[in-house]
Write an enzyme that holds these catalytic residues in place. Structure first.
Site, PDB file in Angstrom:
ATOM      1  N   ARG A   1      10.995   7.744  -5.366  1.00  0.00           N
ATOM      2  CA  ARG A   1      10.597   6.691  -4.381  1.00  0.00           C
ATOM      3  C   ARG A   1      11.838   5.179  -4.127  1.00  0.00           C
ATOM      4  O   ARG A   1      12.179   4.757  -4.753  1.00  0.00           O
ATOM      5  CB  ARG A   1       9.270   5.585  -4.558  1.00  0.00           C
ATOM      6  CG  ARG A   1       9.025   4.780  -3.091  1.00  0.00           C
ATOM      7  CD  ARG A   1       8.993   4.853  -1.905  1.00  0.00           C
ATOM      8  NE  ARG A   1       8.312   4.228  -1.352  1.00  0.00           N
ATOM      9  CZ  ARG A   1       7.050   3.738  -0.755  1.00  0.00           C
ATOM     10  NH1 ARG A   1       6.107   3.656  -2.019  1.00  0.00           N
ATOM     11  NH2 ARG A   1       7.050   3.150  -0.071  1.00  0.00           N
TER      12      ARG A   1
ATOM     13  N   ARG B   1       8.581   9.014   2.040  1.00  0.00           N
ATOM     14  CA  ARG B   1       8.530   8.301   1.033  1.00  0.00           C
ATOM     15  C   ARG B   1       8.031   9.463   0.310  1.00  0.00           C
ATOM     16  O   ARG B   1       7.609  10.404   0.911  1.00  0.00           O
ATOM     17  CB  ARG B   1       7.551   7.558   1.377  1.00  0.00           C
ATOM     18  CG  ARG B   1       7.700   6.371   1.481  1.00  0.00           C
ATOM     19  CD  ARG B   1       5.843   5.518   1.762  1.00  0.00           C
ATOM     20  NE  ARG B   1       6.067   4.946   2.551  1.00  0.00           N
ATOM     21  CZ  ARG B   1       6.053   4.571   3.754  1.00  0.00           C
ATOM     22  NH1 ARG B   1       5.073   5.111   4.432  1.00  0.00           N
ATOM     23  NH2 ARG B   1       6.580   3.155   4.269  1.00  0.00           N
TER      24      ARG B   1
ATOM     25  N   ASP C   1       3.942   7.290  -2.262  1.00  0.00           N
ATOM     26  CA  ASP C   1       3.398   6.068  -1.838  1.00  0.00           C
ATOM     27  C   ASP C   1       2.395   5.732  -2.604  1.00  0.00           C
ATOM     28  O   ASP C   1       0.945   7.021  -2.028  1.00  0.00           O
ATOM     29  CB  ASP C   1       3.152   5.625   0.103  1.00  0.00           C
ATOM     30  CG  ASP C   1       2.753   4.545   0.295  1.00  0.00           C
ATOM     31  OD1 ASP C   1       3.009   3.166  -0.558  1.00  0.00           O
ATOM     32  OD2 ASP C   1       2.616   4.085   1.004  1.00  0.00           O
TER      33      ASP C   1
ATOM     34  N   ASP D   1      -1.120   3.323  -3.491  1.00  0.00           N
ATOM     35  CA  ASP D   1      -1.875   1.676  -2.642  1.00  0.00           C
ATOM     36  C   ASP D   1      -2.716   1.860  -3.552  1.00  0.00           C
ATOM     37  O   ASP D   1      -3.958   2.522  -2.826  1.00  0.00           O
ATOM     38  CB  ASP D   1      -1.608   1.762  -0.768  1.00  0.00           C
ATOM     39  CG  ASP D   1       0.301   1.360  -0.689  1.00  0.00           C
ATOM     40  OD1 ASP D   1       1.041   1.063  -1.223  1.00  0.00           O
ATOM     41  OD2 ASP D   1      -0.272   2.066   0.777  1.00  0.00           O
TER      42      ASP D   1
END
Length: 154
Positions: free
Chosen positions: A80, A89, A92, A94
């Protein structure tokens, strides 16, 4: 219970997401509880090819900041780069929700502040945790195209 969104749109994005699910499950003190199907979506506030997305639920003994650090390590291992905001990306990850925790620090905001604006988060989250998403939230995002691809590995 923590809920984590996964996405990628560079390289073999589907393989990247599937490997990332395994790596998340391998974090210390962490166990995979549920994993959504994979979904294809167009970039939202980003550029590049379509994204492959999923959401996982994990039980973890890591604190929210420790979990975030583990996720960032997984992203870095996947190559990344962050050349600019919303760049394409390789991976990713989250944290969407961490139990009932509410946090607002420079490094981490919980619940994720934009999760309710994104079909690529809410649709897979609703698949594995329907109690976390209200029907009207999904309805408000009906204009965002999302395609279910396949169930993830067990």
């Amino acid at each position: 219970m923590a809920y984590i969104a996964l996405g990628a749109n560079l390289g073999n994005a589907q393989a990247s997401v599937l490997v990332a699910i395994q790596r998340v499950a391998s974090l210390p003190g962490t166990r995979l509880i549920r994993s959504s199907s994979l979904y294809r979506t167009a970039p939202v506030a980003a550029t590049g090819p379509d994204f492959i997305n999923a959401v996982v639920a994990v039980a973890t003994r890591l604190s929210a900041p420790e979990l975030l650090q583990g996720l960032q390590n997984i992203e870095n291992q996947a190559g990344r780069l962050r050349p600019y905001r919303n760049a394409p990306r390789t991976l990713d990850l989250d944290i969407l929700l961490y139990g009932d925790a509410s946090m607002n620090s420079p490094a981490l905001r919980l619940p994720h502040p934009r999760m309710h604006e994104r079909a690529f988060v809410l649709v897979p989250l609703a698949e594995i945790a329907p109690d976390k998403v209200r029907p009207e939230q999904l309805g408000a995002l009906a204009f965002q195209a999302i395609e279910r691809l396949a169930a993830t590995a067990p």
